[in-house]
Design a protein around this motif. Structure first.
Motif, PDB file in Angstrom:
ATOM      1  N   ALA A  66       0.865  -1.189   0.000  1.00 42.62           N
ATOM      2  CA  ALA A  66       0.000   0.000   0.000  1.00 42.62           C
ATOM      3  C   ALA A  66       0.896   1.231   0.000  1.00 42.62           C
ATOM      4  CB  ALA A  66      -0.905  -0.005   1.216  1.00 42.62           C
ATOM      5  N   ASN A  67       0.837   1.989  -1.084  1.00 44.40           N
ATOM      6  CA  ASN A  67       1.744   3.125  -1.286  1.00 44.40           C
ATOM      7  C   ASN A  67       0.929   4.391  -1.492  1.00 44.40           C
ATOM      8  OD1 ASN A  67       4.075   4.635  -1.809  1.00 44.40           O
ATOM      9  ND2 ASN A  67       3.973   4.212  -4.000  1.00 44.40           N
ATOM     10  N   ILE A  68       1.285   5.454  -0.778  1.00 46.20           N
ATOM     11  CA  ILE A  68       0.596   6.735  -0.909  1.00 46.20           C
ATOM     12  C   ILE A  68       1.568   7.771  -1.437  1.00 46.20           C
ATOM     13  CG2 ILE A  68      -0.609   8.568   0.347  1.00 46.20           C
ATOM     14  CD1 ILE A  68      -1.676   6.436   2.200  1.00 46.20           C
ATOM     15  N   ARG A  69       1.157   8.453  -2.506  1.00 50.11           N
ATOM     16  CA  ARG A  69       1.999   9.484  -3.124  1.00 50.11           C
ATOM     17  C   ARG A  69       1.323  10.845  -3.035  1.00 50.11           C
ATOM     18  NH1 ARG A  69       4.779   7.029  -8.666  1.00 50.11           N
ATOM     19  NH2 ARG A  69       6.090   5.491  -7.597  1.00 50.11           N
ATOM     20  N   GLN A  70       1.999  11.773  -2.402  1.00 50.82           N
ATOM     21  CA  GLN A  70       1.517  13.150  -2.313  1.00 50.82           C
ATOM     22  C   GLN A  70       1.864  13.875  -3.613  1.00 50.82           C
ATOM     23  OE1 GLN A  70      -0.397  15.954  -1.549  1.00 50.82           O
ATOM     24  NE2 GLN A  70      -0.088  15.143   0.536  1.00 50.82           N
ATOM     25  N   THR A  71       0.878  14.502  -4.224  1.00 48.50           N
ATOM     26  CA  THR A  71       1.111  15.163  -5.514  1.00 48.50           C
ATOM     27  C   THR A  71       1.246  16.682  -5.404  1.00 48.50           C
ATOM     28  OG1 THR A  71      -1.260  15.362  -5.964  1.00 48.50           O
ATOM     29  CG2 THR A  71      -0.154  13.353  -6.725  1.00 48.50           C
ATOM     30  N   VAL A  72       0.993  17.234  -4.222  1.00 55.02           N
ATOM     31  CA  VAL A  72       1.066  18.686  -4.055  1.00 55.02           C
ATOM     32  C   VAL A  72       2.360  19.044  -3.344  1.00 55.02           C
ATOM     33  CG1 VAL A  72      -0.013  20.720  -3.009  1.00 55.02           C
ATOM     34  CG2 VAL A  72      -1.436  18.912  -4.007  1.00 55.02           C
ATOM     35  N   ASN A  73       3.221  19.753  -4.023  1.00 54.80           N
ATOM     36  CA  ASN A  73       4.501  20.154  -3.457  1.00 54.80           C
ATOM     37  C   ASN A  73       4.270  21.046  -2.244  1.00 54.80           C
ATOM     38  OD1 ASN A  73       7.214  20.519  -3.138  1.00 54.80           O
ATOM     39  ND2 ASN A  73       7.505  21.769  -4.974  1.00 54.80           N
ATOM     40  N   GLY A  74       4.789  20.639  -1.088  1.00 54.04           N
ATOM     41  CA  GLY A  74       4.649  21.433   0.121  1.00 54.04           C
ATOM     42  C   GLY A  74       3.494  21.056   1.014  1.00 54.04           C
ATOM     43  N   ALA A  75       2.675  20.081   0.627  1.00 56.59           N
ATOM     44  CA  ALA A  75       1.500  19.708   1.419  1.00 56.59           C
ATOM     45  C   ALA A  75       1.854  18.628   2.444  1.00 56.59           C
ATOM     46  CB  ALA A  75       0.383  19.215   0.524  1.00 56.59           C
ATOM     47  N   ASP A  76       1.161  18.647   3.583  1.00 64.57           N
ATOM     48  CA  ASP A  76       1.215  17.535   4.523  1.00 64.57           C
ATOM     49  C   ASP A  76       0.384  16.378   3.963  1.00 64.57           C
ATOM     50  OD1 ASP A  76       2.654  19.119   6.424  1.00 64.57           O
ATOM     51  OD2 ASP A  76       0.760  19.979   7.123  1.00 64.57           O
ATOM     52  N   THR A  77       0.639  15.160   4.458  1.00 61.95           N
ATOM     53  CA  THR A  77      -0.140  14.012   3.991  1.00 61.95           C
ATOM     54  C   THR A  77      -1.136  13.554   5.063  1.00 61.95           C
ATOM     55  OG1 THR A  77       1.645  13.363   2.489  1.00 61.95           O
ATOM     56  CG2 THR A  77      -0.028  11.710   2.972  1.00 61.95           C
ATOM     57  N   PHE A  78      -0.679  12.965   6.152  1.00 61.30           N
ATOM     58  CA  PHE A  78      -1.571  12.619   7.259  1.00 61.30           C
ATOM     59  C   PHE A  78      -1.299  13.555   8.428  1.00 61.30           C
ATOM     60  CE2 PHE A  78      -2.086   8.487   5.126  1.00 61.30           C
ATOM     61  CZ  PHE A  78      -3.460   8.289   5.291  1.00 61.30           C
ATOM     62  N   VAL A  79      -2.355  14.204   8.942  1.00 63.07           N
ATOM     63  CA  VAL A  79      -2.223  15.142  10.054  1.00 63.07           C
ATOM     64  C   VAL A  79      -3.095  14.659  11.209  1.00 63.07           C
ATOM     65  CG1 VAL A  79      -2.498  17.520  10.835  1.00 63.07           C
ATOM     66  CG2 VAL A  79      -1.791  17.055   8.470  1.00 63.07           C
ATOM     67  N   PHE A  80      -2.463  14.358  12.334  1.00 57.88           N
ATOM     68  CA  PHE A  80      -3.152  13.970  13.561  1.00 57.88           C
ATOM     69  C   PHE A  80      -3.199  15.193  14.470  1.00 57.88           C
ATOM     70  CE2 PHE A  80      -1.479  10.142  11.720  1.00 57.88           C
ATOM     71  CZ  PHE A  80      -2.363   9.132  12.056  1.00 57.88           C
ATOM     72  N   SER A  81      -4.392  15.740  14.701  1.00 59.42           N
ATOM     73  CA  SER A  81      -4.543  16.956  15.495  1.00 59.42           C
ATOM     74  C   SER A  81      -5.125  16.622  16.853  1.00 59.42           C
ATOM     75  CB  SER A  81      -5.470  17.947  14.771  1.00 59.42           C
ATOM     76  OG  SER A  81      -4.924  18.336  13.528  1.00 59.42           O
ATOM     77  N   GLY A  82      -4.400  17.003  17.923  1.00 58.20           N
ATOM     78  CA  GLY A  82      -4.815  16.693  19.292  1.00 58.20           C
ATOM     79  C   GLY A  82      -5.930  17.583  19.787  1.00 58.20           C
ATOM     80  N   PRO A  83      -6.584  17.171  20.892  1.00 52.67           N
ATOM     81  CA  PRO A  83      -6.221  15.976  21.672  1.00 52.67           C
ATOM     82  C   PRO A  83      -6.792  14.697  21.064  1.00 52.67           C
ATOM     83  CG  PRO A  83      -8.055  17.095  22.717  1.00 52.67           C
ATOM     84  CD  PRO A  83      -7.648  17.951  21.538  1.00 52.67           C
ATOM     85  N   LEU A  84      -5.964  13.669  21.033  1.00 56.33           N
ATOM     86  CA  LEU A  84      -6.374  12.376  20.485  1.00 56.33           C
ATOM     87  C   LEU A  84      -5.986  11.269  21.450  1.00 56.33           C
ATOM     88  CD1 LEU A  84      -5.172  12.546  16.761  1.00 56.33           C
ATOM     89  CD2 LEU A  84      -7.500  12.817  17.589  1.00 56.33           C
ATOM     90  N   GLY A  85      -6.719  10.162  21.410  1.00 52.59           N
ATOM     91  CA  GLY A  85      -6.352   8.994  22.183  1.00 52.59           C
ATOM     92  C   GLY A  85      -6.479   7.740  21.342  1.00 52.59           C
ATOM     93  N   GLU A  86      -5.531   6.823  21.521  1.00 48.83           N
ATOM     94  CA  GLU A  86      -5.618   5.493  20.920  1.00 48.83           C
ATOM     95  C   GLU A  86      -5.741   5.513  19.404  1.00 48.83           C
ATOM     96  OE1 GLU A  86      -5.050   2.934  22.876  1.00 48.83           O
ATOM     97  OE2 GLU A  86      -4.982   4.280  24.596  1.00 48.83           O
ATOM     98  N   CYS A  87      -4.883   6.281  18.744  1.00 45.18           N
ATOM     99  CA  CYS A  87      -4.808   6.250  17.278  1.00 45.18           C
ATOM    100  C   CYS A  87      -3.597   5.438  16.844  1.00 45.18           C
ATOM    101  CB  CYS A  87      -4.727   7.667  16.711  1.00 45.18           C
ATOM    102  SG  CYS A  87      -6.290   8.553  16.718  1.00 45.18           S
ATOM    103  N   GLU A  88      -3.676   4.893  15.624  1.00 45.03           N
ATOM    104  CA  GLU A  88      -2.592   4.056  15.138  1.00 45.03           C
ATOM    105  C   GLU A  88      -2.483   4.194  13.623  1.00 45.03           C
ATOM    106  OE1 GLU A  88      -1.113  -0.657  15.381  1.00 45.03           O
ATOM    107  OE2 GLU A  88      -2.930   0.018  16.420  1.00 45.03           O
ATOM    108  N   LEU A  89      -1.263   4.060  13.114  1.00 43.52           N
ATOM    109  CA  LEU A  89      -1.005   4.005  11.668  1.00 43.52           C
ATOM    110  C   LEU A  89       0.112   3.008  11.448  1.00 43.52           C
ATOM    111  CD1 LEU A  89      -0.804   6.803   9.032  1.00 43.52           C
ATOM    112  CD2 LEU A  89       1.149   5.265   9.320  1.00 43.52           C
ATOM    113  N   SER A  90      -0.070   2.109  10.453  1.00 41.45           N
ATOM    114  CA  SER A  90       0.966   1.104  10.209  1.00 41.45           C
ATOM    115  C   SER A  90       0.845   0.517   8.808  1.00 41.45           C
ATOM    116  CB  SER A  90       0.864  -0.025  11.244  1.00 41.45           C
ATOM    117  OG  SER A  90      -0.358  -0.712  11.124  1.00 41.45           O
ATOM    118  N   CYS A  91       1.936  -0.150   8.394  1.00 45.27           N
ATOM    119  CA  CYS A  91       1.976  -0.984   7.183  1.00 45.27           C
ATOM    120  C   CYS A  91       1.720  -0.186   5.909  1.00 45.27           C
ATOM    121  CB  CYS A  91       0.976  -2.132   7.296  1.00 45.27           C
ATOM    122  SG  CYS A  91       1.237  -3.177   8.751  1.00 45.27           S
ATOM    123  N   LEU A  92       2.440   0.930   5.769  1.00 47.81           N
ATOM    124  CA  LEU A  92       2.293   1.792   4.602  1.00 47.81           C
ATOM    125  C   LEU A  92       3.653   2.246   4.089  1.00 47.81           C
ATOM    126  CD1 LEU A  92      -0.611   4.135   5.774  1.00 47.81           C
ATOM    127  CD2 LEU A  92      -0.710   2.565   3.821  1.00 47.81           C
TER     128      LEU A  92
END
Length: 334
Positions: A66-92
């Motif tokens: 699973a591959n993600i390509r950002q096409t906008v120069n200068g953009a963030d891809t995944f943004v986690f904005s607090g407060p957050l609890g029990e989030c996860e990201l994996s296998c990418l």
């Protein structure tokens, strides 16, 4: 919450995939949390994908699958904005469509941020006039001068994440001031590969656990930990089992690791930083308590990048190195 039934596809446009990813995340959030699955394929995206509620797990089909390509120069891809609890990201895997990482002008692939904004409250209406970092949504609790304890957003008004109005739970009156969520982002991020970026990982929050990963070809920093200048909640993370490589001696302009402002209690272990202008750098907005990097710990790390200098620490207090190797010179501080 498989992203494909929401419209994502390796053959879809970046805009379509970005909307599909966001809609799948929003559906999981509305249900109180869940796993958002990204099947095998390369998916173009065109801007930030926001996680603003806890209990969200982003799961790819596997590194290299699973591959993600950002096409906008200068953009963030995944943004986690607090407060957050029990989030996860994996296998990418994350890569950029710009072949020369030296052309990237900004943005971070993975960003963990405190929400800082300016607003006033009249009755139960919050009016937001500017947002410095993060994305606002129902459930976000915030603090600031004159704001009642336990105040949080219960509904959108004219605002949908940024400037506009929102409904809050407590009726009160508060003049326009700087407001913040407090910076707690509890995330477990692991088993991923980033290639071609400005910043690989950006941390402006606390309680982030990042492990088993590789960041390659970063222009600015592999890991950029910092506080905001105007509302300096501490940035901190537990980071282990990693490899950072700027790929070219002219890249990694601020280091494999960059600490700026109030970065405290970072615990970094079992990794290597190779190739680039610096292995690690640090600085502060003001050399005073609460505005400078302090009490950070590095163990069993090979600092092997250093075309300009290896580890260069400025306005930094009590940084500990244990069982570390320095092929490009010992730490320099001032």
């Amino acid at each position: 919450y498989n992203v494909q039934p929401y419209g994502a596809s390796p053959s879809a446009s970046a805009a379509t995939n970005t909307t599909a990813f966001q809609n799948a995340i929003n559906a999981a959030a509305a249900a109180g949390g869940g796993t958002v699955f990204i099947p095998t394929g390369t998916y173009l995206v065109s801007g930030p994908i926001n996680i603003t509620t806890g209990g969200i797990k982003i799961l790819g089909a596997g590194m290299g699958a699973a591959n993600i390509r950002q096409t906008v120069n200068g953009a963030d891809t995944f943004v986690f904005s607090g407060p957050l609890g029990e989030c996860e990201l994996s296998c990418l895997t994350f890569s950029n469509t710009i072949n020369d990482a030296g052309l990237l002008t900004g943005g971070s692939v993975l960003k963990f941020t405190n929400i800082v904004f300016t607003g006033s409250i009249s009755g139960t209406t919050l009016t937001v006039t500017s947002v410095a970092t993060g994305v606002l949504s129902p459930g976000v609790m915030f603090e600031g001068a004159g704001v009642a304890a336990g105040t949080y957003i219960v509904a959108y008004g004219t605002g949908t994440g940024g400037v506009g109005t929102y409904t809050v739970n407590n009726s009160q009156t508060s003049a326009s001031t700087m407001l913040s969520t407090g910076g707690v982002v509890q995330c477990n991020i692991h088993d991923f590969y980033i290639i071609g970026c400005y910043n690989g990982i950006e941390i402006d929050a606390s309680f982030v656990f990042i492990h088993d990963f590789y960041v390659n070809a970063y222009k600015n920093a592999g890991i950029f930990a910092h506080s905001t200048k105007t509302y300096p909640h501490a940035a901190s993370a537990l980071i282990t089992n990693f490899n950072l490589s700027a790929a070219y001696t002219v890249l990694g302009q601020l280091g494999g690791i960059r600490m700026l402002g109030r970065v405290e209690a970072m615990q970094v272990s079992n990794g290597g930083i190779i190739v680039g202008k610096y292995s690690m750098t640090s600085d502060s907005y003001y050399y005073s308590e609460g505005y400078r990097p302090a009490y950070n710990f590095f163990q069993n790390i090979f600092f092997n990048a250093g075309y300009e200098s290896g580890v260069f620490l400025t306005n930094t207090k009590e940084t500990s190195f244990t069982l570390c190797g320095f092929a490009a010179g010992y730490p320099t501080s001032r």
